[in-house]
Structure formats: C-alpha cells, structure tokens
Design a protein around this motif. Structure first.
Motif, PDB file in Angstrom:
ATOM      1  N   LYS A   1      -0.863  64.054  -4.576  1.00 45.75           N
ATOM      2  CA  LYS A   1      -2.244  63.589  -4.623  1.00 45.75           C
ATOM      3  C   LYS A   1      -2.682  63.384  -6.071  1.00 45.75           C
ATOM      4  N   ALA A   2      -3.398  62.296  -6.298  1.00 46.51           N
ATOM      5  CA  ALA A   2      -3.866  62.008  -7.650  1.00 46.51           C
ATOM      6  C   ALA A   2      -4.843  63.054  -8.157  1.00 46.51           C
ATOM      7  N   ASP A   3      -5.589  63.693  -7.222  1.00 46.57           N
ATOM      8  CA  ASP A   3      -6.591  64.678  -7.636  1.00 46.57           C
ATOM      9  C   ASP A   3      -6.121  66.114  -7.441  1.00 46.57           C
ATOM     10  N   GLU A   4      -4.832  66.289  -7.204  1.00 50.04           N
ATOM     11  CA  GLU A   4      -4.292  67.635  -7.009  1.00 50.04           C
ATOM     12  C   GLU A   4      -4.423  68.458  -8.289  1.00 50.04           C
ATOM     13  N   VAL A   5      -4.811  69.711  -8.144  1.00 50.85           N
ATOM     14  CA  VAL A   5      -4.874  70.625  -9.280  1.00 50.85           C
ATOM     15  C   VAL A   5      -3.491  71.244  -9.472  1.00 50.85           C
TER      16      VAL A   5
ATOM     17  N   MET B   1       8.544  56.560 -24.911  1.00 48.42           N
ATOM     18  CA  MET B   1       8.219  57.983 -24.806  1.00 48.42           C
ATOM     19  C   MET B   1       8.790  58.579 -23.518  1.00 48.42           C
ATOM     20  N   ARG B   2       9.278  59.819 -23.622  1.00 51.87           N
ATOM     21  CA  ARG B   2       9.754  60.545 -22.456  1.00 51.87           C
ATOM     22  C   ARG B   2       9.099  61.918 -22.417  1.00 51.87           C
ATOM     23  N   PHE B   3       8.895  62.409 -21.220  1.00 48.81           N
ATOM     24  CA  PHE B   3       8.322  63.738 -21.016  1.00 48.81           C
ATOM     25  C   PHE B   3       9.107  64.426 -19.914  1.00 48.81           C
ATOM     26  N   HIS B   4       8.895  65.703 -19.737  1.00 46.61           N
ATOM     27  CA  HIS B   4       9.628  66.458 -18.726  1.00 46.61           C
ATOM     28  C   HIS B   4       8.740  67.532 -18.119  1.00 46.61           C
ATOM     29  N   HIS B   5       8.915  67.704 -16.803  1.00 47.44           N
ATOM     30  CA  HIS B   5       8.254  68.782 -16.068  1.00 47.44           C
ATOM     31  C   HIS B   5       9.217  69.243 -14.990  1.00 47.44           C
ATOM     32  N   GLN B   6       9.201  70.519 -14.675  1.00 48.57           N
ATOM     33  CA  GLN B   6       9.983  71.022 -13.551  1.00 48.57           C
ATOM     34  C   GLN B   6       9.222  72.161 -12.894  1.00 48.57           C
ATOM     35  N   LEU B   7       9.721  72.606 -11.784  1.00 45.73           N
ATOM     36  CA  LEU B   7       8.979  73.572 -10.968  1.00 45.73           C
ATOM     37  C   LEU B   7       8.533  74.794 -11.758  1.00 45.73           C
ATOM     38  N   LEU B   8       9.441  75.337 -12.528  1.00 45.16           N
ATOM     39  CA  LEU B   8       9.151  76.512 -13.342  1.00 45.16           C
ATOM     40  C   LEU B   8       9.542  76.233 -14.788  1.00 45.16           C
ATOM     41  N   PRO B   9       8.730  76.619 -15.744  1.00 39.88           N
ATOM     42  CA  PRO B   9       7.422  77.244 -15.600  1.00 39.88           C
ATOM     43  C   PRO B   9       6.378  76.272 -15.054  1.00 39.88           C
ATOM     44  N   GLN B  10       5.477  76.778 -14.256  1.00 40.93           N
ATOM     45  CA  GLN B  10       4.477  75.930 -13.628  1.00 40.93           C
ATOM     46  C   GLN B  10       3.528  75.306 -14.653  1.00 40.93           C
ATOM     47  N   LYS B  11       3.025  74.134 -14.263  1.00 42.93           N
ATOM     48  CA  LYS B  11       1.926  73.481 -14.989  1.00 42.93           C
ATOM     49  C   LYS B  11       2.240  73.214 -16.462  1.00 42.93           C
ATOM     50  N   THR B  12       3.500  72.939 -16.752  1.00 42.66           N
ATOM     51  CA  THR B  12       3.905  72.716 -18.145  1.00 42.66           C
ATOM     52  C   THR B  12       4.514  71.326 -18.301  1.00 42.66           C
ATOM     53  N   ILE B  13       3.972  70.553 -19.219  1.00 43.04           N
ATOM     54  CA  ILE B  13       4.520  69.250 -19.573  1.00 43.04           C
ATOM     55  C   ILE B  13       5.177  69.378 -20.940  1.00 43.04           C
ATOM     56  N   TYR B  14       6.469  69.043 -20.996  1.00 43.14           N
ATOM     57  CA  TYR B  14       7.196  69.101 -22.262  1.00 43.14           C
ATOM     58  C   TYR B  14       7.228  67.716 -22.903  1.00 43.14           C
ATOM     59  N   PHE B  15       7.024  67.658 -24.200  1.00 43.43           N
ATOM     60  CA  PHE B  15       7.134  66.397 -24.916  1.00 43.43           C
ATOM     61  C   PHE B  15       8.200  66.515 -25.995  1.00 43.43           C
TER      62      PHE B  15
ATOM     63  N   ALA C   1      -2.952  64.494 -24.917  1.00 43.02           N
ATOM     64  CA  ALA C   1      -2.773  65.939 -24.750  1.00 43.02           C
ATOM     65  C   ALA C   1      -4.038  66.575 -24.185  1.00 43.02           C
ATOM     66  N   ASP C   2      -5.190  66.163 -24.676  1.00 43.62           N
ATOM     67  CA  ASP C   2      -6.459  66.723 -24.191  1.00 43.62           C
ATOM     68  C   ASP C   2      -6.675  66.407 -22.719  1.00 43.62           C
ATOM     69  N   GLN C   3      -6.337  65.188 -22.315  1.00 43.13           N
ATOM     70  CA  GLN C   3      -6.516  64.803 -20.916  1.00 43.13           C
ATOM     71  C   GLN C   3      -5.603  65.608 -19.991  1.00 43.13           C
ATOM     72  N   LEU C   4      -4.371  65.856 -20.419  1.00 41.22           N
ATOM     73  CA  LEU C   4      -3.459  66.666 -19.610  1.00 41.22           C
ATOM     74  C   LEU C   4      -3.929  68.110 -19.524  1.00 41.22           C
ATOM     75  N   LYS C   5      -4.412  68.629 -20.622  1.00 38.81           N
ATOM     76  CA  LYS C   5      -4.937  69.998 -20.607  1.00 38.81           C
ATOM     77  C   LYS C   5      -6.158  70.105 -19.704  1.00 38.81           C
ATOM     78  N   ALA C   6      -6.990  69.053 -19.694  1.00 38.85           N
ATOM     79  CA  ALA C   6      -8.176  69.042 -18.835  1.00 38.85           C
ATOM     80  C   ALA C   6      -7.789  69.044 -17.353  1.00 38.85           C
ATOM     81  N   LYS C   7      -6.612  68.515 -17.035  1.00 37.32           N
ATOM     82  CA  LYS C   7      -6.125  68.530 -15.660  1.00 37.32           C
ATOM     83  C   LYS C   7      -5.516  69.868 -15.271  1.00 37.32           C
ATOM     84  N   GLY C   8      -5.322  70.752 -16.262  1.00 38.30           N
ATOM     85  CA  GLY C   8      -4.780  72.072 -15.970  1.00 38.30           C
ATOM     86  C   GLY C   8      -3.376  72.323 -16.469  1.00 38.30           C
ATOM     87  N   TYR C   9      -2.821  71.381 -17.241  1.00 35.23           N
ATOM     88  CA  TYR C   9      -1.465  71.558 -17.766  1.00 35.23           C
ATOM     89  C   TYR C   9      -1.489  72.207 -19.142  1.00 35.23           C
TER      90      TYR C   9
END
Length: 574
Positions: free
Chosen positions: A359-363, A504-518, A529-537
């Motif tokens: 979902k686009a609005d998923e937390v 640009m490439r980024f990475h996310h995986q199940l654990l650790p949760q809510k983490t976007i790697y750049f 970065a601010d927008q991603l943090k505002a979404k909870g990452y």
C-alpha cells in the motif's frame, strides 16, 4: 574494438609472445568437444569485466576463435591472478549459460567438508567463537571454481583447455601492475589476517604501481592446464591443500576427490515480453529477483506517475523487498538437502496476492511481514561478476567468490592461491530465532556436503529466444535488489545500459526493519532523506552497493557497460 573507458588497446608484448609461443605446442591438444562454429549473428563479441587484464584476456580468446564459454573460463582464471581479493581458484560460484539457443545453469558453489558439524563454531555456552568462521583454515569450504570452469569448458568450449589458461599463466609468471584499489583492499584485509594466517607472506608486496608476480600460482595453473581441472582435486595441488589443512582445517583429500559441480535447471520466468533466465537454489537471488520483477509489474497502477527513486517510489519498493526477504529466509535452502517450493514462490497468482498487500500509505513496520532469521546481513559483498556475449549469440553470466575479501586469508603453501571463508555463509549459530510455520532452525545450517544459501544471481534476459541482456553483480544480499533496479531502470524507464548502471541504487530488506540503505556514489540526502524519515524510515549509508557488469544487445549490436563504482571495463570486439 571499443572500450567503455580508456585502457590500452593492445595486449602486452609479452602476452602476444606467449600466444605465439604456445601456438605450435597446442595443435595436438584435442578439445573435449569439437564443433563447427555457426555463422555469426551479432556484429561483435563483448564483455563487461572487473578489470582491464580480464578484458585483454577476452580479446585474446576471441581472436583465437573462442566462444563465450572459452572467454568466461579464461576471464575467471585471469581474475584469480589479477583480482585476488575476489577472483579465485579457492572459492566457488554460479554460471548461467545460453549456448546454441538453450539455457543452462552450473552450480559450483563450495561445500561443507565431511568433518563439518552444525555447531562447529560455538563454544560450550552456544556462543560463536571469535572469527573462526571468517578467518583461518576452519573457515574454508571445499572449493568449486576449478571444477566449475573445467565442467563448463569441456561441455561447451571450442578452444583447447591450455589456451584458455594461457593468459592467467602469463599474468602469474610475468606479473601485472597493481592499482590503488587492490592495494587499499589488501591493506584493509591485512588487519584481519596479520598474525592469524600466512596472508602477509604472499601479499605484503601488493603495492600500487608495482609489478606483482606469483610464481607458485603460476606453477599451479600450469599443472591444471597440463593435466585438466581434476588435477586440483586429485593431483599435486590436492596434496598441497591437504597438507595445508592438516591439523588446522577440515578439508581432506577425500573431500576434494568427492567434489562435483552440479548442472541444474535454470530458473526461468516471463516478464514484460522477456524471458528471465537466472539462478535457482541454492541461490536465493533468482527467486527474489523474479518475485520483485513480477510484483512491481502487478503494482503498475500504484507506480503510475511515481518518479523514479523518489520517496514514494522507494517506499513501494521497500514493501516489495520486505515480502521477498521474508520468503527468502523462510523457504530457501540447499535443494539437495531440503526441497525449495520455487514454483509456488514464483507463481503469478501467489505474487499477485503478495503484491496486493503493498500500500502506498502503509506505515513501515506497522504490519510486520513474516519475520525470519537475519541471515542475509551476514553475507559479504566482496564477490565478483563478469558478463560475456560472443558473435554467435551465446552468452555467459558468471558470479563467483571467496566470500570475504581475500577469503579466509589462508594461502595454500606451494600453490599460491587463497582459500575461501564460505563456511560463514551458513547459519553459524542455529536456533537463535524461529520462523512461524517453517522449520527455520534447520535452514542453511552446517552439515557435511551441504551448499550454503547464496544471493549470487547471474542472469540472462532473452527476447524472442535470443540474448537481450547479460547482467550480474557482487554485493551479498544486495545482489538481486541491485540487478532488479538496473533492469527496471532500463525496461520501465528506458535508460541506456550506461545510465542504468550509473543510476542511484538503494537497498532495504526485512531486517533491520524500516531501514533504507544508500550508497556513497549517489547518497540519499536533503529533501529525499527528510521525506523518507517522515514516512517512518531510518536512512543509513553503506560502503558498497554493487559492481554491475552489463551487456545489452540492441538488434545485432552488443553494448557493454561496466559499473563506474568499480575499475571494470566494458569492451566490444569487432
């Protein structure tokens, strides 16, 4: 001939002399499989490789009439000399092949020695004992690279076995010029090995600008060239490995004699008019790649109008990756030990169901995806990949590894090559977590003869039954997320190969949760970065995000692109 970045266009004079000198001696060496070459269907052959020396090797092999497999095997042996932090004789890997109109997959991953046990790295309190699984002789799995190269070349190669090893023997005997990248990796790795292994005795002289020669490795390569690939497992080289291991490691002469590469059915799937040919288990990467591609396609309405690599785009991809990594950690294992439900994991209806959860609005993290063992975090990025296409339309996508940089740090005395630390790819501390609905405590645990789960994902795309794209990368658990991004950048966003590899490439995986790697090459900063943090990452940097080697065939013209993050070379040979 053209190169994707400036390098010398001629082979070294000594290499040319070596070729001439070998010509007469090779004419009586009959290849295992003699074939009449079909008419060329492409304007040129091409490679995308990690360094200039392997590009020069490919040029030599193609000049001699070799095909994609000949070139791939020659590249692999050359990298064992000139790219010793990841190129190898003492490691293992995967090769995806398209030859004479048919796809193949070769698994030559290392295996656990017969003396290996489930809890071999634990103390009496169940805690992992230091760096035993990463440094030193006990970290080494039975190497598969030489057997894999021998199997591939004997089945599909056109040239004589000695020809494909000649460039590597040259670079080991006469040396190659060390670049600053290799010295830096050596310096960083030596901190882990000094005083614990014999690494410094062989590699302390790796200094930028100097010529590095490896006479013991040259002798090993000459034995293998003369006696065939099984010399490594049954001849004098095997004796040297056994002597090195005695009293220190677990690999025995019997382990070496019993080792075999395995031809497996490649994993295949339809996507956007292409046929994806990729790695089956024990790779988790092929399953994960297909899942990501199909789920994104199912979510086309959600992606419509969403800008590439914007915060909404990254958020949607991260949710896809959550589900892919949950399945990876719950189901993927050595298929010779435990059946892997590949058909279900890549089934269209199953993936449509999984995509519908996005979902686009998923937390982030609000509805936890089935969590699993955090084994993917342990995978190391220090692998290497190369891609090859020949003028007859054949292709090889090959990823192989010592696991960590310079593997275990152990050099086989008298043989001059490094042993891997692939045993660390197993779960070294089993039973520390559980996965609902699955026997997670048995997934990817150590057992004699077992192959560890790997993320290596050598991939070929076909269009109308012909090679369209050859791609792969190092990167541990980031491998298939990286390949996914480059492929979708080209197909969904119309990027050229060079631009897709550069993007640009980024990475996310199940654990650790809510983490976007750049990555440092294209860092996520400022508003993004601010927008991603505002979404909870949380947004975290990582030192490495791939070294993609890519070839795309545009009509009858191959285009090669080497990742600008590395020192690789994309070369087209007319």
């Amino acid at each position: 001939m053209s190169w994707s970045r400036p390098i010398a266009l001629k082979l070294a004079a000594s290499t040319a002399a070596l070729v001439a000198g070998l010509a007469a001696s090779l004419v009586t060496d009959t290849p295992a499989l003699a074939k009449t070459a079909p008419k060329p269907v492409l304007d040129a052959s091409a490679v995308a490789v990690p360094d200039q020396y392997s590009a020069e090797t490919a040029q030599q092999i193609f000049k001699e009439g070799g095909n994609a497999v000949d070139a791939a095997v020659a590249i692999a042996f050359t990298l064992a000399v000139t790219y010793p932090d990841a190129g190898n004789l003492g490691g293992g890997g995967f090769m995806t092949v398209f030859m004479d109109g048919k796809p193949y997959f070769l698994d030559y991953l290392g295996t656990a020695p017969q003396q290996a046990t489930r809890e071999m790295y634990l103390d009496d309190k169940g805690k992992v004992m230091g760096s035993m699984s990463t440094v030193g002789s006990r970290a080494a799995a039975v190497p598969g690279t030489v057997e894999g190269m021998w199997e591939a070349q004997q089945r599909f190669g056109k040239l004589k076995w000695k020809q494909v090893l000649a460039p590597a023997i040259h670079y080991a005997t006469d040396g190659f010029k060390v670049d600053s990248r290799l010295q830096q990796v050596r310096d960083d790795s030596a901190r882990n090995f000094t005083g614990k292994t014999n690494f410094d005795a062989y590699f302390s002289s790796l200094k930028a600008g100097t010529v590095f020669r490896q006479p013991e490795l040259a002798q090993t390569l000459e034995r293998i060239a003369s006696d065939g690939g099984r010399e490594f497992y049954e001849g004098h080289t095997a004796e040297l490995i056994g002597t090195q291991m005695f009293g220190h490691g677990l690999i025995t002469k019997q382990d070496l004699q019993q080792y075999k590469a395995v031809w497996r059915q490649p994993l295949m799937a339809d996507w956007h008019g292409y046929q994806v040919v990729t790695a089956p288990p024990p790779s988790s990467g092929g399953v994960g790649l297909i899942q990501m591609l199909k789920m994104k396609a199912d979510l086309k309405p959600a992606f419509d109008g969403v800008e590439l690599n914007s915060a909404p785009y990254i958020h949607l991809i991260a949710q896809i990756e959550d589900r892919v990594f949950a399945d990876r950690q719950q189901y993927v294992d050595d298929p010779d030990v435990k059946p892997v439900p590949v058909d279900k994991l890549t089934d269209d209806s199953y993936l449509s169901q999984r995509a519908a959860e996005v979902k686009a609005d998923e937390v982030p993290g609000a509805q936890p995806v089935k969590p699993g063992l955090d084994v993917a975090q342990a995978e190391k990025p220090e692998t290497t990949h190369f891609s090859v296409v020949d003028k007859w339309g054949n292709a090889v996508s090959n990823t192989y590894s010592l696991n960590g940089s310079f593997g275990s740090g152990v050099v086989v005395d008298g043989a001059g090559f490094l042993l891997n630390d692939e045993m660390d790819d197993f779960v070294t501390q089993p039973g520390t977590a559980s996965v609902p609905g699955a026997a997670a405590n048995d997934l990817n645990t150590i057992a004699a003869g077992r192959r560890p789960v790997s993320s290596m994902t050598p991939t070929i795309l076909l269009k109308d039954g012909k090679v369209s794209t050859v791609i792969g990368t190092p990167g541990g658990s980031r491998i298939f997320t990286t390949i996914f991004q480059v492929m979708t950048d080209m197909v969904d966003f119309g990027m050229s190969p060079a631009n897709a590899v550069d993007a640009m490439r980024f990475h996310h995986q199940l654990l650790p949760q809510k983490t976007i790697y750049f990555e440092p090459y294209h860092p996520i900063t400022g508003d993004l970065a601010d927008q991603l943090k505002a979404k909870g990452y949380s947004v975290e940097g990582q030192s490495f995000n791939g070294d993609v080697q890519l070839i795309r065939v545009d009509g009858t013209t191959p285009q090669a692109a080497a990742d600008p993050r590395g020192v690789g070379v994309g070369a087209v040979f007319q």
